[in-house]
Design an enzyme around this catalytic site. Structure first.
Site, mmCIF file in Angstrom:
data_model
loop_
_atom_site.group_PDB
_atom_site.id
_atom_site.type_symbol
_atom_site.label_atom_id
_atom_site.label_comp_id
_atom_site.label_asym_id
_atom_site.label_seq_id
_atom_site.Cartn_x
_atom_site.Cartn_y
_atom_site.Cartn_z
ATOM 1 N N ASP A 72 0.838 -1.192 0.000
ATOM 2 C CA ASP A 72 0.000 0.000 0.000
ATOM 3 C C ASP A 72 0.878 1.250 0.000
ATOM 4 O O ASP A 72 1.887 1.310 0.723
ATOM 5 C CB ASP A 72 -0.894 -0.011 1.241
ATOM 6 C CG ASP A 72 -2.086 0.910 1.123
ATOM 7 O OD1 ASP A 72 -2.892 0.708 0.208
ATOM 8 O OD2 ASP A 72 -2.207 1.828 1.952
ATOM 9 N N GLU A 109 1.446 -0.343 -5.071
ATOM 10 C CA GLU A 109 0.529 0.759 -5.341
ATOM 11 C C GLU A 109 1.448 1.981 -5.513
ATOM 12 O O GLU A 109 1.931 2.534 -4.522
ATOM 13 C CB GLU A 109 -0.438 0.972 -4.176
ATOM 14 C CG GLU A 109 -1.431 2.094 -4.434
ATOM 15 C CD GLU A 109 -2.324 2.372 -3.227
ATOM 16 O OE1 GLU A 109 -3.519 2.654 -3.421
ATOM 17 O OE2 GLU A 109 -1.818 2.321 -2.078
#
Length: 409
Positions: A72, A109
């Site tokens: 993330d 990401e």
């Protein structure tokens, strides 16, 4: 039996008072730098912190048999101690080269809350895959009918070579998606122009404002049959585009039955029907919406030309287009060629608010076209896995709809 892999999502953070572990403001050592949106940022490229991260990843692989990791806000891993971007972050390289992690999928990401947007530029050592945020935004804009998006759509469904055709990277290094856990669900993407986050208790200030969504004429819940039909078409259009695109497709759980969060695009704090999987709705829609999504997934699995391990060449695809510079055109048709068996696939996407009479090219020798998908038709005719023979050399493609034809003996 099909293999299922478990990918663990990680947001690297740590509870520690040691200055080594956090990025600090160079002008004020008592101030933590916040590129994660969590109030602090782990100083991942410090040797001590880097070893902590690598040890934890190896532990997950050895003890829990995790198959891979999705990081993330992975751009925070590409920053130095003072928060400045690094061209060759040591941690990113070590994860790519580590012998224990060598069998794992590693997915970034490629952005963070500090604006370090690295889509197509994430340091990768030919190992790291990326969430393709440009795919998400460009597909949303084309399907909802924004002008000037036809050429970009062609690039995205072809595997985004403009982003990933570098060194030894392959189309599968780009993770294509329309919807993720953050933001609107697919149903809400076609049902809301604006976020509706009042239930989150932050006065509507939270959540992204740039959603590239379109409510199809009415904001939110409605009983208008025309609006509901258009929303259904749009969801199917998105799914067709995702399933025929070169690269790795990703879906959000619940989109296969049309889950709604009622316009809430930042719902992580709710343990309610907003986030809970609705098994009853799945059962109700099993033979309609769910069937279409399921059959499109099967179609992709059964057609290797939709998931090549190399980028498309001019011999792999024919674009039925001679006016790429027409910014008002919202129609794109193309044929993906099967050089082994002649099982070509013809696709057309019409994002105009009027019908388009498409000229269908001749099928390969000793083949004929069968209609597999027409998103304008109601279930079960919207997808016919065995195909419906096509007669004639033309097809009227309805507004905001798409078709898929397959060449068969």
């Amino acid at each position: 039996m099909k293999q299922m892999m478990l990918i663990l999502m990680l947001l690297l953070s740590v509870a520690s008072t040691t200055r080594v572990y956090y990025m600090l403001d160079p002008k004020n050592n008592s101030q933590l730098l916040n590129f994660s949106g969590c109030g602090n940022t782990l100083n991942c490229n410090h040797p001590v912190v880097m070893e902590l991260v690598l040890d934890s990843l190896r532990h997950w692989v050895k003890e829990y048999h995790i198959d891979g990791f999705r990081f993330d806000l992975a751009s925070v891993l590409c920053r130095g101690p003072d928060g400045s971007p690094l061209d060759a972050p040591p941690l990113i390289r070590e994860i790519a080269k580590d012998s224990v992690l060598s069998r794992c999928k590693i997915i970034a990401e490629p952005w963070d809350c500090g604006g370090l947007y690295l889509v197509g530029r994430f340091p990768n050592w030919d190992r790291w895959a990326e969430w393709n945020g440009k795919y998400r935004d460009d597909l949303r804009r084309f399907i909802k009918g924004d002008p000037g998006m036809k050429g970009v759509l062609a690039t995205r469904v072809s595997g985004s070579a403009d982003l990933y055709q570098v060194n030894q990277r392959k189309p599968h290094h780009g993770v294509n998606f329309i919807i993720a856990h953050d933001g609107f669900t697919l149903c809400d993407l076609v049902s809301y122009n604006l976020k509706h986050n009042d239930a989150n208790g932050e006065g509507g200030r939270d959540g992204c404002n740039d959603n590239f969504s379109w409510n199809c004429g009415v904001e939110g819940e409605t009983n208008d049959s025309n609006v509901l039909a258009l929303r259904s078409r749009q969801m199917k259009n998105f799914h067709v585009a995702l399933m025929i695109s070169q690269g790795t497709p990703m879906m959000l759980m619940g989109d296969e039955y049309g889950h709604t969060r009622y316009g809430n695009n930042n719902s992580y704090g709710h343990d309610t029907c907003i986030n809970n999987f609705q098994w009853g709705q799945l059962a109700e829609r099993r033979y309609g919406h769910f069937r279409f999504f399921s059959e499109m997934i099967k179609f992709r699995q059964n057609h290797p030309i939709l998931k090549r391990d190399r980028f498309l060449s001019k011999n792999d695809v024919t674009w039925h287009e001679d006016c790429w510079d027409n910014l008002e055109s919202k129609f794109l048709a193309f044929t993906i060629h099967d050089h082994n068996s002649g099982g070509d696939i013809y696709l057309a996407f019409n994002a105009h608010d009027y019908s388009v009479d498409a000229v269908i090219p001749p099928a390969p020798q000793q083949k004929h076209w069968n209609r597999v998908v027409d998103t304008n038709l109601e279930s079960p005719n919207d997808i016919a896995p065995e195909g419906v023979p096509l007669t004639g050399s033309g097809y009227r493609i309805a507004p905001f709809s798409s078709i898929l034809l397959k060449a068969s003996p």
